[in-house]
Structure formats: C-alpha cells, structure tokens
Motif scaffolding. Structure first.
Motif, mmCIF file in Angstrom:
data_model
loop_
_atom_site.group_PDB
_atom_site.id
_atom_site.type_symbol
_atom_site.label_atom_id
_atom_site.label_comp_id
_atom_site.label_asym_id
_atom_site.label_seq_id
_atom_site.Cartn_x
_atom_site.Cartn_y
_atom_site.Cartn_z
ATOM 1 N N GLN A 230 45.155 41.126 50.871
ATOM 2 C CA GLN A 230 45.185 42.165 49.852
ATOM 3 C C GLN A 230 46.295 41.828 48.870
ATOM 4 O O GLN A 230 47.448 41.575 49.269
ATOM 5 C CB GLN A 230 45.409 43.542 50.487
ATOM 6 N N PHE A 231 45.938 41.812 47.591
ATOM 7 C CA PHE A 231 46.921 41.479 46.552
ATOM 8 C C PHE A 231 46.441 42.079 45.229
ATOM 9 O O PHE A 231 45.356 42.671 45.166
ATOM 10 C CB PHE A 231 47.109 39.963 46.433
ATOM 11 N N SER A 232 47.231 41.942 44.196
ATOM 12 C CA SER A 232 46.895 42.549 42.909
ATOM 13 C C SER A 232 46.833 41.502 41.806
ATOM 14 O O SER A 232 47.627 40.543 41.784
ATOM 15 C CB SER A 232 47.930 43.619 42.530
ATOM 16 N N GLU A 234 47.432 41.194 37.864
ATOM 17 C CA GLU A 234 48.122 41.886 36.788
ATOM 18 C C GLU A 234 47.241 41.916 35.540
ATOM 19 O O GLU A 234 46.760 40.872 35.080
ATOM 20 C CB GLU A 234 49.446 41.176 36.474
ATOM 21 N N ARG A 235 47.005 43.102 35.016
ATOM 22 C CA ARG A 235 46.213 43.217 33.782
ATOM 23 C C ARG A 235 47.048 42.781 32.587
ATOM 24 O O ARG A 235 48.252 43.064 32.503
ATOM 25 C CB ARG A 235 45.731 44.660 33.589
ATOM 26 N N GLU A 240 47.612 47.125 37.096
ATOM 27 C CA GLU A 240 47.163 46.151 38.087
ATOM 28 C C GLU A 240 45.771 46.519 38.589
ATOM 29 O O GLU A 240 45.345 47.680 38.513
ATOM 30 C CB GLU A 240 48.132 46.114 39.290
ATOM 31 N N ILE A 241 45.069 45.541 39.144
ATOM 32 C CA ILE A 241 43.820 45.761 39.863
ATOM 33 C C ILE A 241 43.998 45.155 41.250
ATOM 34 O O ILE A 241 44.145 43.936 41.394
ATOM 35 C CB ILE A 241 42.610 45.128 39.157
ATOM 36 N N GLU A 242 44.005 46.011 42.255
ATOM 37 C CA GLU A 242 44.209 45.550 43.624
ATOM 38 C C GLU A 242 42.878 45.139 44.230
ATOM 39 O O GLU A 242 41.863 45.835 44.085
ATOM 40 C CB GLU A 242 44.841 46.667 44.467
ATOM 41 N N TYR A 244 40.829 43.195 47.776
ATOM 42 C CA TYR A 244 40.871 42.747 49.176
ATOM 43 C C TYR A 244 39.781 41.696 49.336
ATOM 44 O O TYR A 244 38.645 41.901 48.892
ATOM 45 C CB TYR A 244 40.628 43.900 50.145
ATOM 46 N N HIS A 263 34.792 52.758 40.634
ATOM 47 C CA HIS A 263 36.225 52.467 40.646
ATOM 48 C C HIS A 263 36.929 53.382 39.631
ATOM 49 O O HIS A 263 36.374 53.673 38.560
ATOM 50 C CB HIS A 263 36.445 50.998 40.293
ATOM 51 N N THR A 331 39.003 47.686 48.439
ATOM 52 C CA THR A 331 39.635 48.466 47.366
ATOM 53 C C THR A 331 38.649 48.831 46.267
ATOM 54 O O THR A 331 39.045 49.437 45.270
ATOM 55 C CB THR A 331 40.779 47.646 46.741
ATOM 56 N N TRP A 411 53.417 37.766 47.175
ATOM 57 C CA TRP A 411 52.409 38.295 46.242
ATOM 58 C C TRP A 411 51.151 38.808 46.936
ATOM 59 O O TRP A 411 50.211 39.265 46.267
ATOM 60 C CB TRP A 411 52.034 37.251 45.191
#
Length: 846
Positions: A230-232, A234-235, A240-242, A244, A263, A331, A411
């Motif tokens: 699981q990570f994000s 960066e927009r 952010e958009i997380e 999985y 979403h 997510t 990260w």
C-alpha cells in the motif's frame, strides 16, 4: 407364497414406526450421540428424485448409526423465506404465506411415504414466527457485540421492482423479473462483520479433515488472503491517490492509475464536470461483483489529472476512472500494468496507453502483444527493469523484495488483505425476517425490546404495485420508539435468506426453546456429525454458517466446541435424466415429461406418435420438464425401489442418470429378496453346506459396513447383490439360510427399510428391525483358506490356479507346470524362469 406388494408393505411399517415413536430424538447421556443433517429444502412445491437421493444418503447414515448404538438426531425443516414466494403472490394475487405453507404441506406429504427416519416433531420453517423471532433476538445480541452495523453501499437496484437484487438476479444487466436496466445505487444497508473473522475462518479450514478438498479450496479462494503493498501516488495538482496492489513488483510497468467510479475523487470531479457525471451514471448500469465487472465491456474516462511515479518524480501517469475497479476492495484505486494483466492490457490497447514489459519468459523474450504475460508467481523470469536489482527471480521473490525495498525507503507498507467482504444482509422485500430495529429522530437506531419479539410480518399486505409493501404499511411501519416513546419508524428491510439458513442446525437441537438455543441440548447434540448437500452451497451457505457459529458463541448461544458446526461434509452428485424435446410451429422448443414419452428401440414417441428428440443425461430442471416425480415412482415401484436405485448406480459424489430400465431392475431385485425370504419362511432344509454360506454372510457384513462407513453406498449394494445370489443358490440348512436372510435384511435396512422390516417379520424375528443392533462380522470367518494366483506367460495373463494359502512354493511350482496353458506354451520344454510371488501372482518366461 405372498408377493411383494409395496402398497401394502410400506404404509404398514411407516405406521409401526410412527406408533412406536421410533425416530423421536431425546437426550440420553448414556449413549453416544450422532447428528446427521441434510441441507434443508426450499418449499418450491414438489420434491424430485434429486431430493430423494440426498435424503436417502442421510437416511442410510442415520439408520446405520442408530443400529450401531448411537442416539441419532435426524431432523427436517424448510428454508421458507425468499423471492419466489413473493413473485408467486405477485403473479397470482395470493399471499406468500399461503403459497409457502401449502407447498410445505405438499412436500411433507411427498416425503413421508419414502420412509425417512426423520424426527418430524422437530420440523419447522424459517418463516415460522417462533423461528425468526429467535433470529431477531440474536440480531440484537450481534448488535450489542459489534458484529452488525449499518453503512452506505453500492447495490444492484431494479428501478421497476424498486428492490435490491442479488448478483445472481441480474441477467445481462437487467432485472431477472422486470427486465429493467439495473442500476448501481448507493443505499444504506445492514452488514455482518464477517471480514473481522477472515483470518480465523481461513486458518480453521486446515482442520476440516472430513470436508471435500474442493470445498475447502473454494472457501480459501473466496476468503482470498493476499499480501501486497500500500502506497500513494502524489498528484501533480496536489493531494494523493492511495493504492493497494498484490503485484508491486510490476510497478516499473505502470501506464496509468485507475480509480473506481465510486471513488471519492470520482465523485468530487462529477460535481463540477458533467462528462464525469455522465460516465459515472453509465457505470451504474450493470452488476456490482468482480465477475459481472470482468464480463462487462471495459470503459474508461481520462480525468486529465496526472500523478508522479514514486520512484521517478519526472515520470507522470494519467489518472483514469475505470468501470472494472471495485471501491470495496483495497483502496478503490490501482495502477495498471498492462504487460502482466490481461484486463489492463485490453484497457490500454483500447485507449492507446503504453505497454511496458517488466519481465520476460526465460525461453521466449518476445514483447507482449495481444496477451499479457502472467506466469505463476513461483516461475522464474528474466527481469528487465527492477529497482531491487533483480536479474532472474520468481514473481514471489520480486514481490517480497519490492515490499522490503518500499518499507526501507519509507514510501510504502506491506499489508495483508482479504478478498472477503462484509456480508450485506439488507433486502428490500416483504417475505423475509424483519430486521428488529426502529429509527427514531431523537435516539437514532434503536433495537426492539426483546419482550416485544417476534416483530411479526403483517398479513394484510398487497403486491399490486412495485416495491416493498412494508414501506406502504403505516400501522406496521409507524411505531413508538422503544427507548423514548416518541413516534418512530420500523426498519422495513428484511434479512437475506442466507441468514435464516446459517443457524438452523443449532435450532434443530431445541426447536421449542424460548431462547435461540438451549445450553444443555446444544452442548449434547452439536456438532453436526455428518452434513450432506450440494456443491453449489460450498461457499456462501457454508461460509456464512461458519461465521454465524462463531458469532453465536460470542453471544453465548453455542459452546466453543461448536465454532466449526459441521464435523464432516459430503457433497452429493446430481440426478440427471434425458430431455425429450419437440418444436412448435415457430420452431421454438417444447419439452415433454418423461411419463408422456414411450421409448421404443432407442427412440421416444408421444402418445399421438410424434417422435421426440432425446437429449441425453441432462441435469433435472423444471424448465426442461425432465424431472422424475417420486410420487409416480412410489406408486409404480414403491419407495424402497427409488431408494435402492439412487444409491446403487454410481458413487454418491458423482451424477446418476435416472432410467426406467434401472428402476425396473431395482424393483425386480427387491422382489427377488422378498421371494427368497418367503421360501425360507416356509421351512425345509436344502443341504448341509452351511460353512460356505456363513463365510459369505460374514464377508458381506464386513464389506457392507465398510461401504457405509466410507460413503461407498454403491459398493455396499454391489456386495448385497452378490450375497443375495449366494443365498439364492445355497445348499445350506434351513437354520443357516434363515440366519443369512435375517442378516441380509439387516444389511439392507438402511437402504430399503420397509422390505427389511417385512423380511424380519416373515422370519418371526422379535421387534422392529429398526431397533435391532447392527450385525458384527466374525474375524475368524473372514480368513481365506485359499488364494487364486494369476499365471502370466511372457507377461500376459493366460490362466490361474487356486491353491491353499499356505502351500509351499515348490508345490505351487509343480501345479503351475501342470497347468494346461503352461504345458501348451512350453511344448515339452522347460521354462527359462518360473517366479512365484506368494499370494500374488506367478510369472512364467518361456
């Protein structure tokens, strides 16, 4: 000599069992208990021969265990709520309650002539207020323990029938009854927290030793444990958009980030962008499951947003809304790696997105074209670009290395997730168990007081307009709040029928109790020792039942030992039958019942001489009219014939084809047993060869016992056929033949209980055979004095000899050399080799 008259014999013995309360189950601490249960039926109106097979298997086990000294519980009930009754009411103008109870009466009247050893005093239907009132009581207990909650969820909504549809009720994107385009609508729903038990339910599967391996695998896959990252992302415009992912190793092959239409970001964009709103509306057409979305056309919308790749800030990926992404897994956002996921590849080819290989096959390094390269995680591949400096490694090794790399870099985080989602139990329909809560403007959601249970369904409802009639019933719906007394509103959703069938096994131990279970009764009778039913219930019913047992234990309704409620599970095959088909004037198929077709020389004809097309060995289906009515079979051949045939033709886990010829042959065999018994009852010796008959009798006891113990009912019946032949030809004394026929009756009694009782009575035996103890084989009589040895000459079997089991090797060689086949092969010479494998085989090399 009396003839085999099933119409006289079978009702007589059923009446005798009823008078003696033979199968009434009561607690008896002095005897070991045995609880056998078949998955109970839906009251559709008529049973078919498939039901007969299922319940006969359970009856064989129940009768056998009773004979071996066990205190047996063998109950029957009906899974009686659900849409079919409501639909029937809509079609006929009647009431679901009337339709359901009329059907139950019909099915009970069909089942009783089959002679099942059921304790009918324990019978209930899940639509009985006494049953669903206790279910409501447990629902309140579950609420108190935090096992049930309410939240918004996306569901299948039929805008014409105005109800939520199960995924199985959505056919080609349309409501199965209305034909209307189904919408994905967000509604407030009730849920059981089954996901909290995912790890426990998964781990416990390994301990289900007496469950079929295929059922355990299906449950393991449904629970779906996976470890991923699981990570994000960066927009580039902030935020952010997380995501999985279970394949973080393919991150260098990412070509887009996808989000679910549900979403939060997609909803936010829709507020200001009509095109996004229109795309989300289009996505709301169709089903909500992974399977439904997988089959649907892959649709995407480019939001115009971009994100930065976590390992290379200069690498920007577009953000798309995609209709195949589920909000309730992970997510609700993914990164697409088309080279190694077929769904992503199809999507990228459709929308012109790049396809980047991250690994290749060792023997075929060609780039991905129309098919994604998705090898097993255990297969070694050549890595093209991996940030953990992998060269040749398996996918699993790369996944583990990626998670480790991400965690060390700060990260990303390794996360274990489960595919299993919480159980949505709300149904917007009348004919179901009312959810026992009240909605109060002051107090919120308030459970009903237990002293007011059951919350009964009102009888005065109509189905003359779509939707849930409970919503239109103000005298039932509008009530004072149980907490503050102010005006409030009942919950008008009812429970999923899977709730009703998730605990009935426990209620059968104490059907009259004023609480969901009785502590003494449930402690004595649980667990179910043998559960029998169809493979179609391998996942939801059995998984929900396992969850319910745990929840009931937490609430004090089951002991800890009953957290896994079914010790042994058997999934039987189907009964099939040929389909008889003609066509109408428009070329449409017309299906005909088996009793309306006459078979001659392999062809089928209607009464008017019209020939029918015969489609062989298909699953029995009311829509194809290829069902066999047990009532007609009983009327023609008797219940024991139906029972014998469905057990004898194939192993119980496989399908069996019902044929008239097979039923006729079964009837003739049972009539033969009756005739042999009548002959023995007349008395008179036929010879003195008692030892041979009694040895075969003890061998039959041994083999039939082994067959029943192992669910090899067809093998047990094959042995009974053979023993019947031995008895018919025997030249033994009258005493030995009488002992043999009584033993045969006992061995047949689990399968053909009426005939067994008749034979028992014909021979003047005391009491009911249903109360007799199971015969035991004399081990000394099972010892074979002789052995048959096959003779192979140059590797091919040419003859055999029967010799004393302890005959010396040199004596065996002399007999082999004197055998006609060996003498002929040697032609006066000597064998090159003569090898005797004691008790097994003889090899002669010429």
């Amino acid at each position: 000599m009396s003839r085999y008259d099933t119409k006289e014999i079978e009702p007589k013995w059923q009446a005798a069992w009823d008078k003696a309360l033979t199968f009434r189950a009561t607690r008896d601490e002095t005897r070991p208990k045995y609880y056998v249960l078949e998955m109970f039926p839906y009251p559709s109106g008529r049973i078919h021969i498939g039901h007969v097979r299922n319940y006969t298997m359970g009856d064989v086990v129940a009768r056998y265990k009773r004979a071996t000294g066990h205190n047996v519980l063998h109950p029957m009930g009906f899974d009686a709520f659900g849409m079919p009754a409501e639909n029937a009411a809509m079609a006929s103008g009647g009431h679901p309650k009337t339709w359901t109870y009329d059907n139950i009466d019909t099915m009970v009247n069909q089942m009783k002539p089959l002679g099942f050893s059921l304790d009918w005093s324990r019978m209930f239907a899940t639509c009985d207020p006494e049953y669903y009132g206790q279910q409501q009581s447990m629902f309140i207990d579950f609420m108190e323990k935090g096992l049930v909650y309410r939240r918004n969820a996306v569901v299948n909504w039929d805008p014409v029938d105005m109800t939520v549809l199960a995924n199985e009720q959505v056919i080609d994107g349309k409501g199965w009854r209305s034909g209307a385009e189904v919408e994905r609508r967000e509604l407030t729903q009730w849920f059981f927290k089954i996901s909290d038990f995912a790890e426990e339910l998964l781990d416990a599967i390994d301990g289900l030793d007496d469950w079929p391996a295929k059922v355990k695998l299906m449950q393991q896959n449904w629970i779906g444990k996976s470890r991923g990252l699981q990570f994000s992302f960066e927009r580039t415009d902030g935020g952010e958009i997380e995501v999985y992912t279970t394949r973080p190793d393919t991150l260098m092959g990412a070509s887009f980030v996808g989000i679910s239409p549900d979403h939060p970001l997609a909803k936010q964009l829709a507020e200001t962008n009509p095109d996004v709103a229109a795309f989300r509306a289009a996505c709301q057409k169709g089903g909500t499951t992974e399977e439904a979305l997988e089959k649907a056309e892959k649709l995407g919308f480019d939001t115009g947003l971009t994100v930065r790749h976590p390992l290379d800030p200069s690498w920007e990926l577009p953000v798309w809304i995609a209709n195949f992404i589920l909000m309730d897994y992970g997510t609700g956002a993914i990164f697409g790696c088309p080279a190694h996921d077929q769904r992503d590849l199809d999507f990228c080819r459709k929308y012109g997105l790049p396809v980047i290989d991250t690994f290749q096959a060792l023997d075929n390094p060609a780039p991905v074209q129309t098919e994604a390269f998705v090898p097993p995680k255990t297969e070694k591949v050549k890595w093209i670009d991996h940030f953990a400096d992998l060269d040749v490694a398996t996918g699993q090794e790369a996944i583990d290395a990626t998670i480790d790399f991400a965690e060390k870099g700060g990260w990303g985080t390794g996360v274990t997730k489960f595919r299993l989602r919480d159980w949505g139990l709300s149904r917007q329909r009348y004919w179901g168990c009312p959810i026992p809560v009240v909605h109060c403007d002051t107090c919120g959601v308030v459970p009903e007081r237990k002293e007011n249970l059951p919350v009964r369904l009102p009888d005065d409802v109509s189905f003359d307009q779509p939707g849930n009639p409970l919503d239109r019933h103000p005298t039932w719906r509008d009530v004072p709040c149980p907490s503050c007394g102010k005006p409030a509103r009942r919950e008008t959703d009812t429970m999923d029928t899977f709730v009703d069938s998730s605990w009935y096994y426990a209620r059968f131990t104490c059907p009259q109790a004023q609480t969901p279970t009785d502590a003494d009764d449930v402690a004595y009778w649980m667990n179910v020792d043998q559960y029998i039913g169809g493979i179609e219930h391998a996942i939801l019913h059995l998984l929900y039942s396992r969850f319910f047992a745990r929840a009931m234990h937490i609430c004090g309704h089951l002991p800890e030992s009953a957290k896994e409620p079914f010790d042994a599970l058997f999934t039987q095959g189907m009964v099939t039958h040929a389909i008889y088909q003609t066509t109408d004037e428009k070329g449409r198929p017309v299906y005909h019942y088996p009793e309306d077709v006459e078979l001659r020389d392999g062809k089928g004809f209607l009464k008017d001489g019209t020939e029918v097309q015969i489609i062989p060995s298909a699953k029995m289906s009311k829509s194809k009219n290829n069902v066999v009515d047990p009532v007609a079979i009983i009327d023609r051949y008797g219940a024991d014939t139906a029972r014998w045939f469905v057990l004898s033709d194939s192993p119980p886990e496989r399908d069996v084809e019902w044929t008239s010829a097979g039923a006729e042959a079964a009837f003739k065999h049972l009539a033969r047993v009756h005739r042999i018994s009548a002959e023995i009852a007349e008395g008179g010796d036929t010879g003195s060869d008692d030892e041979a008959l009694l040895k075969e009798m003890h061998r039959a006891i041994h083999d039939v016992t082994m067959g029943i113990d192992s669910f090899g009912f067809n093998a047990a019946i094959a042995k009974l056929y053979a023993f019947t032949n031995t008895l018919a030809k025997s030249k033994a004394s009258h005493a030995a033949r009488r002992q043999a026929i009584l033993t045969l009756a006992q061995l047949m009694s689990p399968m053909t209980p009426h005939l067994a009782e008749e034979v028992w009575a014909m021979q003047g035996a005391e009491g009911l055979i249903a109360d007799a103890s199971w015969p035991k084989a004399d081990e000394a009589m099972l010892v074979e004095d002789t052995v048959t040895l096959p003779i192979q000459i140059n590797g091919k079997r040419r003859s055999e000899i029967t010799v004393a089991k302890d005959l010396a090797k040199d004596a065996v060689e002399k007999l082999v050399l004197a055998d006609d086949a060996v003498v002929k092969a040697l032609a006066g010479g000597q064998p090159k080799k003569l090898i005797v494998v004691p008790g097994r085989i003889v090899n002669v090399v010429v």
